[in-house]
Design a protein around this motif. Structure first.
Motif, PDB file in Angstrom:
ATOM      1  N   ALA A 159      -4.460  93.390-118.948  1.00 32.86           N
ATOM      2  CA  ALA A 159      -3.838  92.784-120.128  1.00 32.86           C
ATOM      3  C   ALA A 159      -4.722  91.668-120.665  1.00 32.86           C
ATOM      4  O   ALA A 159      -4.918  91.533-121.873  1.00 32.86           O
ATOM      5  N   GLN A 160      -5.281  90.890-119.736  1.00 32.85           N
ATOM      6  CA  GLN A 160      -6.115  89.762-120.165  1.00 32.85           C
ATOM      7  C   GLN A 160      -7.348  90.281-120.899  1.00 32.85           C
ATOM      8  O   GLN A 160      -7.732  89.767-121.951  1.00 32.85           O
ATOM      9  N   LEU A 161      -7.928  91.291-120.312  1.00 28.47           N
ATOM     10  CA  LEU A 161      -9.130  91.880-120.912  1.00 28.47           C
ATOM     11  C   LEU A 161      -8.805  92.466-122.291  1.00 28.47           C
ATOM     12  O   LEU A 161      -9.520  92.253-123.269  1.00 28.47           O
ATOM     13  N   LEU A 193      -6.474 100.652-126.656  1.00 28.43           N
ATOM     14  CA  LEU A 193      -6.064  99.615-125.705  1.00 28.43           C
ATOM     15  C   LEU A 193      -4.537  99.550-125.643  1.00 28.43           C
ATOM     16  O   LEU A 193      -3.952  99.410-124.569  1.00 28.43           O
ATOM     17  N   LEU A 194      -3.925  99.677-126.798  1.00 27.71           N
ATOM     18  CA  LEU A 194      -2.456  99.616-126.853  1.00 27.71           C
ATOM     19  C   LEU A 194      -1.852 100.795-126.093  1.00 27.71           C
ATOM     20  O   LEU A 194      -0.869 100.658-125.371  1.00 27.71           O
ATOM     21  N   GLU A 199       4.018  99.195-120.696  1.00 25.57           N
ATOM     22  CA  GLU A 199       5.070  98.292-121.186  1.00 25.57           C
ATOM     23  C   GLU A 199       5.488  97.375-120.043  1.00 25.57           C
ATOM     24  O   GLU A 199       5.360  97.724-118.885  1.00 25.57           O
ATOM     25  N   GLY A 200       5.985  96.219-120.392  1.00 17.48           N
ATOM     26  CA  GLY A 200       6.449  95.321-119.337  1.00 17.48           C
ATOM     27  C   GLY A 200       6.243  93.882-119.739  1.00 17.48           C
ATOM     28  O   GLY A 200       5.509  93.577-120.687  1.00 17.48           O
ATOM     29  N   ARG A 207       0.198  92.831-125.911  1.00 16.63           N
ATOM     30  CA  ARG A 207       0.610  93.849-126.891  1.00 16.63           C
ATOM     31  C   ARG A 207       0.902  93.214-128.235  1.00 16.63           C
ATOM     32  O   ARG A 207       0.562  93.748-129.303  1.00 16.63           O
ATOM     33  N   ALA A 208       1.455  92.022-128.206  1.00 14.59           N
ATOM     34  CA  ALA A 208       1.694  91.323-129.471  1.00 14.59           C
ATOM     35  C   ALA A 208       0.371  91.015-130.160  1.00 14.59           C
ATOM     36  O   ALA A 208       0.225  91.202-131.383  1.00 14.59           O
ATOM     37  N   ASP A 209      -0.608  90.553-129.377  1.00 13.38           N
ATOM     38  CA  ASP A 209      -1.929  90.265-129.967  1.00 13.38           C
ATOM     39  C   ASP A 209      -2.538  91.529-130.554  1.00 13.38           C
ATOM     40  O   ASP A 209      -3.149  91.500-131.639  1.00 13.38           O
TER      41      ASP A 209
END
Lengths: 882, 426
Positions: A159-161, A193-194, A199-200, A207-209
């Motif tokens: 997620a960070q990446l 990426l999305l 999900e979670g 995901r917002a970004d």
């Protein structure tokens, strides 16, 4: 998984090394990089690209998408057409979208890679590699290196990446200026990426970004439905996370999307945009986030500036307030490009402000643009620099104060500067728009060679039309066609008929897209222009052309209403009046009455305060209509005409409009010359004074034909002057006619030439120089054979010279040609023929219409046979007392 | 295409230099110092057959697996002094002239005619006027008929027959419509085209006293079904020109019982044998020597550890291109480690890449057949093994009889799987 997997760093070293060696040894190279996670691939690729950049190597990307055209699947064929440079490495993605064409091309043309020493890196998924190995085994045999990037980071790292990748290279001005292929690539990366992100709770923020950056990228790509969908998704996540800052960011993004939506009701879209920005401003305060606050104020200003509903002045005033508020925080120190952007926008608002002093508004706009250009430099932001130069040009072009020629010259310089960066490759529509603006500037430029300026304008419009096609931009295309028509309409060089025919063709082309439904005011403008072209058309039937012109003006007036466009309404009323004034068919009195009504209607809106020169034009035209009005009291009509010309001369000054001043002086002279009331000598003296005043500005250099016309008129005045020495007056008249004839030549103006020759002949006739008179009349007849009065004059003088046979021919011709209502000439003809009663009847009618002919009738040699007749004496005396 | 500079054929003394010496994409030019003579080279037999042929000009077929060195050997054949003394060689690739996906004998014959004319002309040869007139007449008749049907060609006086051939070929390659028109036009009159080839060959024979030898490369590259149709349907036609011809054919056709006529006049370039059939431990010294020579001709022996070289040779399976792959990849890894010498770990890395590739391709069924082949080294079920030959999972050898073995890089994979699987039913 591979049996041995060295570290990522080692793999990068290996790949960088092999790419560098292939370049050094000038060999072709094929590398496959196999990956399983987009985030890992993108991270690996970013590092590789950075390393290549340090080795002065560039990357060209080939992205295969689901909708890539089949012709593009022949990768090697495409590279043949657009070969990579020696320092370029080709990265290829999305292979499966190009199967099987890509496989065939690679398998059967693989030798091209080594022949041309191309270096190819294929970024492939496992399935794609399997397919290549199986279906392109000969190509696979050429592959030099296969590396794997199999890592799938743990979810938190993933997620960070992905979050970091979401923001990579994302900035408002940057994403707008990306090449479309690059923007598509960034969209594709984020979409993948999305897809990969589970999900979670852990991935909410990322995901917002991703949704937010995708919304921005789709917005920049003009895919507004997708942009809105992602923005709404991001908004939902923001609300789920109770993240006010994110929510504000989303509202701002939604505002941008609604503001740019090309479909739906524009006013409603912008109203939604305004609501979104205002919502964003609840969070974005100057204290909490000054730059975001400023950015949103700027966006809000844009929305108000473009709002088509409500009071335009009030909207622009709000926009100005928003921009000025933004500039309190978008300072050059904090954010120089944002500062420049807002200054540019503020300039646009002032430039379009319909209220207040126009000159002052445009001066403020110029100041804003110049301030923007301190930071919008070609190095920092070439397209923004070009945009601002273009806007600055528009401001100078519209500036009503100062020297017009100098302002337009500055505007031209700005447009040309803009065109150094607005190139067809970088920004084709902006390039076209600026070419159009440049054309407009040349069209309006009052200095320099008019023909050359208009030729440049035409060249600019034609260049713009290469990019503003009906498919790409129908209304802009129509505007350009209209502008091109205007240039041909005003072009002083070349064949006038051909130029006007081209102008008509352009206007008619414009009207295919400027329809009343799509653009009512543009439609009206083009109809008006089309009318002008028909009104000036020298070929074809004059009456029919003017009838078409009238129809065009009346069509324009359906949409140019006093409420919608008062000045354009007035201008078109003036044009309609001119057409009725010149209409050769129909009832002359009725036509001129209509012309007068049009001019008077126009004068309700063209006031001296609003438009002094246009007001003067209308007064002049109204004067012309009264002067030519065949009905009503002639003296009263001419008195009104004189009043109109004198009113025009209050604003047509030699300084403001020297040629118009001269024209009106000439017209005033004509009115005095025609005036049947008052002292004839005094009237003609005033006429002479007017003509001489006109001749100070109607010079042979400035306006040769107008000069000739005025010389002719001056000659007529001297010829008619009842005071002073008759011989001297006639000698002056002859001098004037001869001066006129230097420019009124059979080639330049045949009808006028004939008329002046006739006048010259008449002067000679009165002086008793019959041979000279005959020569002059003969020249008139040779030029215009079907003018009855010329035939009659020549017949008359030939009879006096004793050449009766020749005279009889011309007199017979005159009888055929003279209009039934040309009573004066018919009187002369009948007098020459010895038909006294008929001659006197005609003379009575002639003098009833134009009492000023009395003086000439009293001495006209053609009426010599009537001079002793009592009825003749009574007629002359009666008209002397009127 | 520019030929590689001479310095790239100098033995490398550093790993950086060595990397460029193992390019798997380039066949060797004639006279290259990197050439390695192989034991029982069938090209030698082909050369002797060509030199000994009497009577009708011979027609032969040449084949071999991918990476075995066919292009290199054909280059040497046409440059051979004895061949040049007897024959006037015309060598070309159908890849340059034709569309692989849609290849028929018409295009092959057109290419043949064009290349004979072109290469003879470029070498300074001059065909006699009466032959040229006959060629022109054919050209004119063909052009007229084709243009009437809608094809367009560069034409007019001064455009020689060679240009016409090449123009026609280019259009046939790139324009589907023209290709169809050409086929419709020539197919019923193919004997005319063959007649022209024969006339040119006769002219060259008369002038140079050497028979034309046409060598056509890459006829093994089109899709198998295209090649089948070509050699099945038009073999007789392809054998008609009165000149010596060597056609390359796909390996699959060589082994196909339906093409026995081809097999009988074929020369198969096998891979280098590294061990005896069913005796992996019994190394074939001359094969090993040839593979070592392949490597050490290109780079100094100090650049590779002994065990690394042995491992590279073993894992090559006797295929030149495979050892080139292994060495180049191993060099990449060594350089990434900043090493001065290739070591065992580098070769292992390279071999692992090859193995990873196979791992993607092979199915469970494939593994069963591979285990079978590894056990008995026989081509017992060619109908199942074809695809595995195609991807080089199985390699073929010859020593009197033809036999095969699995690619050595697969051994660890097969060892892993062997215990888990039941043998395939024969």
């Amino acid at each position: 998984m591979a049996d041995i997997l060295p570290s990522v760093e080692r793999r990068l070293d290996l790949l960088t090394g092999v790419l560098e060696r292939a370049q050094r040894y000038a060999t072709g190279l094929v590398v496959f990089v196999i990956y399983r996670a987009e985030s890992a691939r993108a991270s690996f690729e970013n590092t590789l690209v950075n390393r290549l950049q340090t080795l002065h190597q560039r990357v060209r990307r080939v992205w295969y998408q689901p909708d890539s055209p089949p012709a593009s699947h022949d990768l090697l064929g495409q590279l043949l057409k657009s070969p990579p440079a020696d320092d370029e490495v080709i990265f290829v993605y999305g292979l499966h979208h190009a199967f099987p064409g890509l496989l065939n091309a690679l398998n059967y043309r693989r030798e091209l890679i080594s022949d041309h020493r191309w270096r190819l890196v294929f970024w492939a998924l496992d399935d794609e590699v399997t397919r290549v190995m199986r279906d392109a085994p000969d190509f696979w045999a050429f592959v030099n290196q296969v590396l794997e990037v199999p890592e799938v980071p743990p979810p938190a790292e993933h997620a960070q990446l992905a979050g970091a990748l979401a923001w990579a290279g994302f900035g408002d001005s940057e994403i707008r200026n990306l090449a479309p292929a690059e923007r598509q690539a960034r969209i594709a990366l984020r979409e993948r990426l999305l897809d990969e992100l589970p999900e979670g709770e852990d991935t909410l923020s990322t995901r917002a970004d991703l949704h937010y950056t995708l919304a921005g990228l789709y917005w920049a790509d003009r895919q507004f439905a997708k942009a809105e969908a992602h923005a709404q998704a991001a908004l939902a996540l923001a609300e789920q996370m109770n993240d006010a800052e994110l929510r504000a960011r989303m509202m701002n993004m939604l505002g941008l999307i609604y503001a740019d939506l090309p479909t739906g009701d524009r006013g409603a879209n912008l109203a939604r945009a305004i609501a979104c920005y205002e919502e964003a401003l609840r969070y974005y305060t100057p204290e909490a986030a000054p730059l975001d606050y400023a950015g949103t104020q700027n966006n809000l200003g844009n929305a108000y500036r473009n709002l088509p509903t409500g009071d335009r002045g009030a909207n622009l005033a709000r926009a100005i307030a928003c921009y000025e508020e933004a500039l309190r925080y978008d300072t050059p120190e904090a954010a120089p490009l944002d500062y420049a952007r807002t200054q540019n926008n503020l300039g646009n608002a002032y430039r379009n402000l319909p209220t207040g002093d126009r000159g002052a508004n445009l001066a403020r706009a110029i100041a804003c643009y110049e301030e923007a250009l301190r930071y919008y430099t070609p190095e920092a932001a070439p397209l923004a620099y070009a945009m601002t130069q273009n806007n600055l040009g528009l401001a100078y072009a519209d500036l009503p104060t100062g020297d017009r020629g100098a302002n337009l010259a500055r505007a031209i310089a700005c447009y040309e500067e803009a065109l150094r960066y607005y190139t067809p490759e970088a920004a084709p529509l902006e390039y076209a728009r600026t070419q159009n603006n440049l054309g407009n500037a040349y069209l309006q430029l009052p200095t320099g060679d008019r023909g050359a300026n208009l030729a440049r304008a035409i060249a600019c419009y034609e260049e713009a039309l290469r990019y503003y096609t009906p498919e790409a931009a129908p209304l802009e295309y129509a505007t350009l066609q209209n502008n091109l028509g205007n240039a041909y309409l005003q072009l002083p060089t070349g064949d006038r008929g051909a130029n006007l025919a081209r102008a008509i063709a352009c206007y008619e082309e414009a009207l295919r897209y400027d329809t009343p439904e799509a653009a009512p005011l543009a439609y009206a403008m083009t109809q008006n222009n089309l009318g002008l072209a028909y009104a000036d058309l020298p070929t074809g039937d004059r009456g029919a052309n003017l009838a078409r012109a009238i129809a065009c003006y009346e069509e324009a007036l359906r949409y140019y209403t006093p409420e919608a466009a008062p000045l354009e309404y007035a201008r078109t009323q003036n044009n309609l009046g001119n057409a009725y004034l010149q209409l050769p068919t129909g009832d002359r009195g009725a036509n001129l009455a209509r012309a007068i009504a049009c001019y008077e209607e126009a004068l309700r809106y063209y006031t001296p305060e609003a438009a002094p020169l246009e007001y003067a034009t209308l007064q002049n035209n109204l004067g012309n209509a009264y002067r030519n009005l065949p009905t009503g009291d002639r003296g009263a009509n001419l008195a009104r005409a004189i009043a109109c010309y004198e009113e025009a001369l209050r604003y047509y000054t030699p300084e403001a409009a020297p040629l118009d001043y001269a024209m009106t002086q000439n017209n005033l002279g004509n009115a005095y010359a025609d005036l049947p009331t008052g002292d004839r000598g005094a009237n003609l003296a005033r006429a002479i004074a007017c003509y001489e005043e006109a001749l100070r500005y109607y010079t042979p250099e400035a306006a040769p034909l107008a000069y000739a016309m005025t010389q002719n008129n001056l000659g007529l005045a001297y010829a008619d002057l009842p005071t002073g020495d008759r011989g001297a007056n006639l000698a002056r008249a002859i001098a004037c006619y001869e001066e006129s004839l230097r420019f009124r030549t059979p080639e330049a103006a045949p009808l006028d030439y004939a008329r002046t020759q006739y006048n010259l002949g008449t002067a000679y006739y009165e002086l008793g120089q019959l041979e000279q008179a005959a020569d002059a009349y003969r020249r008139a007849v040779e030029t215009v054979a079907d003018q009855g009065s010329y035939q009659m004059a020549l017949g008359s003088v030939l009879r006096k010279l004793g050449r009766d046979d020749e005279a009889a021919i011309h007199l017979a011709r005159a009888r055929e040609l003279l209009p039934p209502d040309d009573h004066y000439d018919r009187a002369c003809l009948e007098a020459i023929a010895g038909n006294t009663d008929a001659a006197l009847a005609h003379l009575e009618k002639a003098l009833a219409w134009d009492a000023t002919s009395r003086d000439w009738a009293a001495r006209d040699p053609d009426l010599e046979s009537l001079r002793d007749h009592p009825r003749f004496k009574a007629l002359i005396a009666r008209n002397a007392s009127c | 295409m520019e030929s590689k500079p001479d310095y790239l054929f100098v033995r490398a003394t550093t790993l950086e230099e060595a990397w460029s010496r193992f390019d798997p994409a380039q066949p060797l030019p004639v006279g290259s110092p990197f050439y390695v003579e192989r034991e029982d080279n069938p090209l030698g037999r082909l050369q002797r057959a060509l030199l000994l042929a009497r009577g009708n000009p011979p027609k032969y077929f040449f084949t071999g697996h991918r990476g075995s060195g066919k292009s290199t050997e054909l280059n040497r054949l046409v440059a051979d002094a004895a061949i040049q003394k007897r024959y006037w060689p015309v060598k070309f690739s159908v890849r340059d002239e034709c569309d692989f996906n849609d290849l028929t004998h018409i295009e092959v014959l057109l290419a043949m005619g064009a290349q004979i004319f072109k290469q003879y002309h470029e070498a300074g040869g001059q065909m006699k006027d009466d032959l040229l007139r006959e060629l022109e007449t054919w050209k004119g008749r063909t052009l007229t008929r084709l243009t009437e049907k809608g094809a367009t060609f560069e034409s007019g006086s001064g455009v020689d027959i060679g240009k016409f051939f090449l123009s026609a070929l280019l259009k046939v390659k790139t324009e589907h419509v023209t290709r169809e028109l050409m086929r419709q036009e020539i197919a019923p009159r193919v004997s005319e085209l063959i007649g022209l080839i024969n006339l040119m060959s006769a002219e060259i024979l008369a002038q140079s006293k050497r028979q034309v030898l046409v060598v056509i490369e890459d006829m093994d590259k089109p899709p198998l079904e295209v090649s089948r149709k070509l050699f099945e349907g038009a073999l007789t036609t392809l054998l008609q020109p009165v000149c010596a011809i060597v056609y390359t054919v796909p390996v699959a056709i060589y082994f196909d019982p339906a093409f026995v006529q081809i097999r009988d006049t074929s020369y198969f370039l096998p891979n280098i044998k590294l061990h005896e059939k069913r005796q992996r431990m019994q190394l074939h010294k001359s094969g090993i020597r040839a593979m070592r020579a392949f490597v050490l001709a290109r780079m100094a022996d100090t650049l590779i550890a002994g065990d690394a070289l042995d491992e590279a040779v073993r894992n090559s399976g006797g295929v030149f291109r495979e050892i080139a792959h292994i060495l180049q990849r191993a060099i990449d890894n060594a350089l990434a480690r900043k090493a001065a010498q290739i070591e065992l770990q580098d070769v292992a890395w390279a071999t692992a890449q090859i193995r990873s590739g196979f791992r993607r391709l092979l199915t469970q069924e494939d593994y069963r057949w591979l285990l079978e082949v590894r056990r008995n080294n026989d081509v017992l079920h060619p109908e199942h093994l074809g695809p595995l030959f195609h991807v080089l999972a199985i390699l073929e050898y010859a020593n009197g009889e033809t036999w095969c073995d699995v690619h050595p890089a697969l051994d660890p994979l097969l060892d892993e799987i062997a215990g888990q699987m039941t043998p395939v039913e024969a």
